[in-house]
Design an enzyme around this catalytic site. Structure first.
Site, mmCIF file in Angstrom:
data_model
loop_
_atom_site.group_PDB
_atom_site.id
_atom_site.type_symbol
_atom_site.label_atom_id
_atom_site.label_comp_id
_atom_site.label_asym_id
_atom_site.label_seq_id
_atom_site.Cartn_x
_atom_site.Cartn_y
_atom_site.Cartn_z
ATOM 1 N N HIS F 15 0.935 -1.147 -0.149
ATOM 2 C CA HIS F 15 -0.194 0.124 -0.100
ATOM 3 C C HIS F 15 0.938 1.051 0.025
ATOM 4 O O HIS F 15 1.930 1.142 0.216
ATOM 5 C CB HIS F 15 -0.920 -0.080 1.151
ATOM 6 C CG HIS F 15 -0.442 0.259 2.501
ATOM 7 N ND1 HIS F 15 -1.015 0.974 3.438
ATOM 8 C CD2 HIS F 15 1.050 0.391 3.019
ATOM 9 C CE1 HIS F 15 -0.480 1.364 4.534
ATOM 10 N NE2 HIS F 15 0.695 1.086 4.321
ATOM 11 N N CYS F 34 5.643 6.695 4.437
ATOM 12 C CA CYS F 34 4.604 5.929 3.912
ATOM 13 C C CYS F 34 3.945 6.444 2.659
ATOM 14 O O CYS F 34 3.109 5.785 1.909
ATOM 15 C CB CYS F 34 3.599 5.901 5.038
ATOM 16 S SG CYS F 34 3.893 5.113 6.691
ATOM 17 N N HIS F 40 4.892 0.315 -0.308
ATOM 18 C CA HIS F 40 5.671 -0.776 0.520
ATOM 19 C C HIS F 40 4.422 -1.422 1.119
ATOM 20 O O HIS F 40 3.547 -1.912 0.538
ATOM 21 C CB HIS F 40 6.306 0.312 1.736
ATOM 22 C CG HIS F 40 5.282 0.790 2.725
ATOM 23 N ND1 HIS F 40 4.679 2.003 2.352
ATOM 24 C CD2 HIS F 40 4.846 0.520 3.778
ATOM 25 C CE1 HIS F 40 3.990 2.303 3.100
ATOM 26 N NE2 HIS F 40 3.900 1.407 4.317
ATOM 27 N N HIS F 42 3.021 -4.622 4.336
ATOM 28 C CA HIS F 42 2.915 -5.165 5.513
ATOM 29 C C HIS F 42 2.208 -6.354 5.716
ATOM 30 O O HIS F 42 1.701 -7.085 4.794
ATOM 31 C CB HIS F 42 1.950 -4.359 6.344
ATOM 32 C CG HIS F 42 2.528 -2.983 6.444
ATOM 33 N ND1 HIS F 42 3.507 -2.658 7.331
ATOM 34 C CD2 HIS F 42 1.960 -1.802 5.923
ATOM 35 C CE1 HIS F 42 3.746 -1.332 7.350
ATOM 36 N NE2 HIS F 42 2.763 -0.633 6.415
ATOM 37 N N ASP F 80 -5.252 -10.076 0.264
ATOM 38 C CA ASP F 80 -4.194 -10.864 0.396
ATOM 39 C C ASP F 80 -3.275 -10.715 -1.024
ATOM 40 O O ASP F 80 -3.950 -11.382 -1.951
ATOM 41 C CB ASP F 80 -4.263 -12.288 0.934
ATOM 42 C CG ASP F 80 -2.779 -13.193 1.170
ATOM 43 O OD1 ASP F 80 -1.986 -12.457 1.681
ATOM 44 O OD2 ASP F 80 -2.798 -14.225 0.871
ATOM 45 N N HIS F 81 -1.976 -10.632 -0.651
ATOM 46 C CA HIS F 81 -0.923 -10.433 -1.828
ATOM 47 C C HIS F 81 -1.508 -9.512 -2.918
ATOM 48 O O HIS F 81 -1.509 -9.928 -4.103
ATOM 49 C CB HIS F 81 -0.833 -11.909 -2.542
ATOM 50 C CG HIS F 81 0.218 -12.566 -1.771
ATOM 51 N ND1 HIS F 81 -0.287 -13.163 -0.542
ATOM 52 C CD2 HIS F 81 1.432 -12.829 -1.759
ATOM 53 C CE1 HIS F 81 0.989 -13.770 0.126
ATOM 54 N NE2 HIS F 81 1.951 -13.689 -0.833
ATOM 55 N N GLU F 125 -1.011 -3.292 11.841
ATOM 56 C CA GLU F 125 -0.152 -3.162 10.786
ATOM 57 C C GLU F 125 1.089 -3.508 10.862
ATOM 58 O O GLU F 125 1.964 -3.984 9.996
ATOM 59 C CB GLU F 125 -0.209 -1.500 10.407
ATOM 60 C CG GLU F 125 0.268 -1.154 9.023
ATOM 61 C CD GLU F 125 0.001 0.028 8.656
ATOM 62 O OE1 GLU F 125 -0.914 0.454 8.068
ATOM 63 O OE2 GLU F 125 0.766 1.007 9.143
#
Lengths: 136, 136, 136, 136, 136, 136
Positions: F15, F34, F40, F42, F80-81, F125
């Site tokens: 994100h 950010c 980047h 998480h 996810d992913h 996070e």
């Protein structure tokens, strides 16, 4: 007297697994969700292990504040909150798997930590998947 | 270039420690609460460690999804939500201590993971008691 | 001045989920692997939460050694290294789900902790499944 | 058949890092906040690793209750809720760094654990800083 | 739209539990090992919880870097690597139990965090003993 | 009899925090690292909390396998992913802060979990930054 010390740090990065020599289908087949073209990301936990003599004056193998600063300047500032595929030189031509990231970090830190120390890297991509370089 | 990878899985089992060649008193004395005849149980955390070359095409030592599937089919499906003493062949004549469970899992996985890879098992019976097989 | 304190303990038990009023098929359908007739088990993590005034002389809401002893005598000695279905009175006629175990522990401890204190139970069956009683 | 077992314990101590042969300035420069003359403290996590044969009768490398008792009597009773600098003989003339504490614990336990067993100490000063003795 | 955010920090301190109005015997009886006159210590884990509106421009309840800085300047710089009994004003006349430390931290931060935010403190003295202030 | 149950899941996403109505400078000032334009990522840990009656027949508040499947189909398969900014409808016009992600997940799951159940979302996070929605 020798001992081994460990310092744990972390960084958060985006990445994508892809082999540019392969077709899109082959990449999807091998890397699955990790091949998503718009990237995904991880909280990487990094453990740097250093082995050496216990200094008689300090009782330290290595000053952990100094070790932490070396990691910060050379690894975290380079990879934290970055896209490993797009924002770094190291992975322009190298697939950023956990194995390769650990190898790259070892190569970077090996130049910065005196040669008398033995060095090893542990890298957690998730709580369930992690790697050690050089090998056990 | 060699590296080492780790995959963490878990399973939940009932077991009881007992040596059938001993008297009840001797078993109680040695195994204490773990000898309870109606069993007790654990959330076992299993870490499978594999060492091998980093494949140049994939950047992997071994595909973690494949490793995870091997563990699932050969270990978790066999021991998860089972009574180790009553529901498994492996512990019919072997006391299911953490040491022996780790050895059994190593023997099972050694048949399923290519011989070029080095293999090691870590098994957490509790957060405070865990074992490594083969030995460190 | 009121505050809330938490004490974490653990116990290891075998159990099985089953409703004796149902057919075997219905039990398998609803409880799946947890219905295994020979039991499975868990490392239960128990957190006991107590709310009350901060005592002016001690700075304590409650002495944590005393709280820990109350839990040990009344909960751990009863359930640790036991088969919840076979070795305890509490679950002779009550299905030992995490919800019911938490409720039973609350009922036990409510008798042993002075009525001026508020009491709550958190029970982890696994790292990924846990319950709170009374409800949030 | 050899295996390796690990037992995790903990103790809470105050300490201060200081080299009495140095000036106050030199101590502050090298040890920073850890030199605070009124001490600070840690929750030390101690992992004792023992390697040996799996006993055919018990399935144990070593009885974990016996190992835990040896640690309790010889290490925890000596260091838990103590000031390492003021309350212990071991650190009267030895700087209580994590490296030195691990070495001292190894020396203590080496006398108490049969010589046929290999012994190693891991000591966590914080979640991010820990040591291994003897070295990896 | 309101949400709640949590920020986790830590500090390492020495302390001793003692009531100066009591005899030495009474203090030993009530506080046990925690009364050791030369102090012991802990790795305190501090969680600061803040509730407020989600800002429409940022998507934040509060900027976590700003919150982290407020905690650092006002709490960590005051208590980290200190002896709570000897080095701080706050505990000159207040027993540094976890309950009282949490209350003191809440009082400090309440002055530094805008009144529109709700504030709560969680403080872990060990992994097994922790407190919440104000009460749940 | 009401109780509360928790189910923990995780997903890995890329994100970037950015407000398109602001200048590049303003975004950098507010969101710092950010805001990195190449993203980047998480390892998000998601805890879904459900409160309801303990069913007399099952001893469950809700079947955790069913709850886990609802989360998988509606949340994990979606996020996810993935790159939250580029690959999802939900964050096309909404900044993917932890607060907003938790709110979006709550809105999704609220449609899928029967109205008689109370629902709350916790989203980590990182280990040090996490949120709760609706607010505490």
């Amino acid at each position: 007297m020798k001992a081994t010390v460990y310092r744990k740090e972390h960084f958060n990065s985006a990445h994508r697994l892809n082999n540019p020599l392969w077709t899109e289908e082959k990449n999807k087949e091998v890397f699955g969700k990790c091949n998503n073209q718009n990237f995904h990301g991880h909280n990487y936990e990094l453990i740097v292990r250093v082995t050496g003599d216990i200094d008689q004056d300090t009782g330290y193998v290595i000053d952990m504040k100094i070790l932490s600063d070396i990691i910060k300047v050379n690894v975290l500032d380079r990879f934290d909150h970055k896209n490993l595929n797009l924002d770094t030189e190291e992975f322009l031509n190298l697939n950023p798997t956990a194995e390769n990231i650990a190898m790259v970090i070892w190569n970077i830190l090996r130049q910065k930590i005196e040669v008398g120390y033995e060095l090893k890297i542990f890298l957690y991509e998730t709580e369930r998947n992690y790697v050690e370089y050089p090998h056990a």
